[in-house]
Motif scaffolding. Sequence first.
Motif, PDB file in Angstrom:
ATOM      1  N   ASP A  50       0.846  -1.208   0.000  1.00  0.00           N
ATOM      2  CA  ASP A  50       0.000   0.000   0.000  1.00  0.00           C
ATOM      3  C   ASP A  50       0.874   1.249   0.000  1.00  0.00           C
ATOM      4  OD1 ASP A  50      -2.384  -1.416   0.243  1.00  0.00           O
ATOM      5  OD2 ASP A  50      -2.444  -1.245   2.439  1.00  0.00           O
ATOM      6  N   PRO A  51       0.335   2.357  -0.509  1.00  0.00           N
ATOM      7  CA  PRO A  51       1.013   3.646  -0.270  1.00  0.00           C
ATOM      8  C   PRO A  51       1.044   3.907   1.240  1.00  0.00           C
ATOM      9  CG  PRO A  51      -0.777   3.869  -1.880  1.00  0.00           C
ATOM     10  CD  PRO A  51      -0.905   2.503  -1.284  1.00  0.00           C
ATOM     11  N   ILE A  52       2.139   4.474   1.732  1.00  0.00           N
ATOM     12  CA  ILE A  52       2.271   4.737   3.174  1.00  0.00           C
ATOM     13  C   ILE A  52       1.158   5.689   3.641  1.00  0.00           C
ATOM     14  CG2 ILE A  52       3.892   6.689   2.941  1.00  0.00           C
ATOM     15  CD1 ILE A  52       4.532   4.028   5.521  1.00  0.00           C
ATOM     16  N   GLU A  53       0.702   6.552   2.733  1.00  0.00           N
ATOM     17  CA  GLU A  53      -0.349   7.511   3.107  1.00  0.00           C
ATOM     18  C   GLU A  53      -1.661   6.811   3.437  1.00  0.00           C
ATOM     19  OE1 GLU A  53       1.746   7.930   0.590  1.00  0.00           O
ATOM     20  OE2 GLU A  53       2.773   9.805   1.084  1.00  0.00           O
ATOM     21  N   LYS A  54      -1.795   5.555   3.008  1.00  0.00           N
ATOM     22  CA  LYS A  54      -3.055   4.845   3.254  1.00  0.00           C
ATOM     23  C   LYS A  54      -3.173   4.354   4.691  1.00  0.00           C
ATOM     24  CE  LYS A  54      -5.842   1.191   1.175  1.00  0.00           C
ATOM     25  NZ  LYS A  54      -5.794  -0.016   0.349  1.00  0.00           N
ATOM     26  N   LYS A  55      -2.058   4.401   5.447  1.00  0.00           N
ATOM     27  CA  LYS A  55      -2.090   3.810   6.805  1.00  0.00           C
ATOM     28  C   LYS A  55      -2.989   4.535   7.795  1.00  0.00           C
ATOM     29  CE  LYS A  55      -0.913   1.126   5.022  1.00  0.00           C
ATOM     30  NZ  LYS A  55      -1.639  -0.113   4.926  1.00  0.00           N
ATOM     31  N   LEU A  57      -0.135   7.496   7.249  1.00  0.00           N
ATOM     32  CA  LEU A  57       1.066   8.163   7.773  1.00  0.00           C
ATOM     33  C   LEU A  57       1.482   9.179   6.712  1.00  0.00           C
ATOM     34  CD1 LEU A  57       3.153   5.156   9.205  1.00  0.00           C
ATOM     35  CD2 LEU A  57       2.011   6.935  10.539  1.00  0.00           C
ATOM     36  N   TYR A  58       1.401  10.436   7.040  1.00  0.00           N
ATOM     37  CA  TYR A  58       1.699  11.501   6.068  1.00  0.00           C
ATOM     38  C   TYR A  58       3.089  12.089   6.260  1.00  0.00           C
ATOM     39  CZ  TYR A  58      -3.196  11.853   4.416  1.00  0.00           C
ATOM     40  OH  TYR A  58      -4.428  11.622   3.858  1.00  0.00           O
ATOM     41  N   HIS A  59       3.670  11.851   7.457  1.00  0.00           N
ATOM     42  CA  HIS A  59       4.962  12.490   7.752  1.00  0.00           C
ATOM     43  C   HIS A  59       6.063  11.440   7.939  1.00  0.00           C
ATOM     44  CE1 HIS A  59       3.316  16.647   9.136  1.00  0.00           C
ATOM     45  NE2 HIS A  59       2.506  16.074   8.275  1.00  0.00           N
ATOM     46  N   PHE A  60       5.909  10.296   7.327  1.00  0.00           N
ATOM     47  CA  PHE A  60       6.874   9.210   7.491  1.00  0.00           C
ATOM     48  C   PHE A  60       7.129   8.616   6.105  1.00  0.00           C
ATOM     49  CE2 PHE A  60       7.952   4.756   8.624  1.00  0.00           C
ATOM     50  CZ  PHE A  60       8.976   4.995   9.524  1.00  0.00           C
ATOM     51  N   TYR A  61       8.293   8.930   5.544  1.00  0.00           N
ATOM     52  CA  TYR A  61       8.660   8.437   4.207  1.00  0.00           C
ATOM     53  C   TYR A  61       7.533   8.669   3.190  1.00  0.00           C
ATOM     54  CZ  TYR A  61      12.656   6.433   6.535  1.00  0.00           C
ATOM     55  OH  TYR A  61      13.805   6.271   7.268  1.00  0.00           O
ATOM     56  N   ALA A  62       7.082   9.912   3.139  1.00  0.00           N
ATOM     57  CA  ALA A  62       5.984  10.268   2.223  1.00  0.00           C
ATOM     58  C   ALA A  62       6.325   9.860   0.797  1.00  0.00           C
ATOM     59  CB  ALA A  62       5.731  11.766   2.299  1.00  0.00           C
ATOM     60  N   GLY A  63       5.344   9.322   0.109  1.00  0.00           N
ATOM     61  CA  GLY A  63       5.531   8.910  -1.282  1.00  0.00           C
ATOM     62  C   GLY A  63       6.031   7.484  -1.427  1.00  0.00           C
ATOM     63  N   SER A  64       6.337   6.829  -0.300  1.00  0.00           N
ATOM     64  CA  SER A  64       6.827   5.448  -0.390  1.00  0.00           C
ATOM     65  C   SER A  64       5.650   4.463  -0.289  1.00  0.00           C
ATOM     66  CB  SER A  64       7.823   5.176   0.736  1.00  0.00           C
ATOM     67  OG  SER A  64       7.172   5.247   1.982  1.00  0.00           O
ATOM     68  N   ARG A 115       9.455  -0.729  -4.067  1.00  0.00           N
ATOM     69  CA  ARG A 115      10.046   0.326  -3.227  1.00  0.00           C
ATOM     70  C   ARG A 115       9.435   0.366  -1.821  1.00  0.00           C
ATOM     71  NH1 ARG A 115       8.878   5.011  -4.186  1.00  0.00           N
ATOM     72  NH2 ARG A 115       7.067   4.670  -5.508  1.00  0.00           N
ATOM     73  N   SER A 116       8.987  -0.788  -1.340  1.00  0.00           N
ATOM     74  CA  SER A 116       8.420  -0.843   0.015  1.00  0.00           C
ATOM     75  C   SER A 116       9.516  -0.556   1.038  1.00  0.00           C
ATOM     76  CB  SER A 116       7.828  -2.231   0.264  1.00  0.00           C
ATOM     77  OG  SER A 116       7.606  -2.422   1.636  1.00  0.00           O
ATOM     78  N   ILE A 117       9.158   0.212   2.086  1.00  0.00           N
ATOM     79  CA  ILE A 117      10.167   0.555   3.097  1.00  0.00           C
ATOM     80  C   ILE A 117      10.172  -0.417   4.274  1.00  0.00           C
ATOM     81  CG2 ILE A 117      10.189   3.026   2.557  1.00  0.00           C
ATOM     82  CD1 ILE A 117       8.399   3.348   5.143  1.00  0.00           C
TER      83      ILE A 117
END
Length: 279
Positions: A50-55, A57-64, A115-117
């Motif tokens: 998933d996009p990280i923003e879907k969690k 989380l907007y301020h943690f590796y944004a765009g990953s 590109r998953s973190i």
Amino acid sequence: MSENSSLICGLCPHKCVLSSGKTGFCGTRKNVDGAIVSLSYGQVTALAVDPIEKKPLYHFYAGSTILSLGGFGCNMKCPFCQNHDISQHGIEVSQGYVSPEKLVDIAHKATREARSIGVAFTYNEPFLSYEYIMDVAPLLKSAGQKVVLVTNGQVLQEPLESLLPYVDAMNIDLKVFSEDGYKWMGGDFATAKATIRSAVDAGVHVEVTTLVIPEINDDPSMMREEAQWLSELGKDIPLHLSRYFPRYKLKTGATPVETLHLLQDICREYLDYVYLGNV
Ligand code: SF4
């Protein structure tokens, strides 16, 4: 210990007393021959990048992106649960077992291909897979993968403190800013606040989510209290106000968008980052 002994589960504020053969409120922990067994260990109901923003989380590796894993069960009974198909069911909804080592392999593959973190434990309440995450999180950390929890925060301090050193980021629900509201959902207000405080104190990146539901938690003065309390932990903690839609057992109509804007304005008096979701 004798097979007939009752055991108290010390994982969450329900502190269930489990007699032999009995399963707790969450449906994931059982007294088997005098020991508490995690039925959800390694059981996976969903695995997706998933996009990280879907969690969110907007301020943690944004765009990953992040490999996201769900299990089954929950230690709350929210009548509006968006994921009730896995949270309010048992092992019958599992898609299978994934060992800790296998999960690390899958995480590496997701890093190479998407590109998953790291790995986010999400979709249902991750703390109910506590033993599994305690086993897998150190492996992920030493493999350079980030560990993320998306949680209702219903966990007692001792197990929480043991896990926090392996956690990079958390999105923690603050479902309603009242004890009565939490009781209605089968949770504990003080525990939710304690989890947020401990995670912040431990240096974990924390973002907070409140699903705004008409007549449950859309009172402006309640939201003001919540934002004020959060700002005392850190004005820079991002708060996500999500729009509710009727789901599961709750038939109340969707939250008006104007309500969300009003509450956002109130929260912005105290917090630097207040986002609206599902609008
Ligand atoms: S984790 Fe489950 S069994 Fe343990 S106290 Fe909480 S609800 Fe009860």
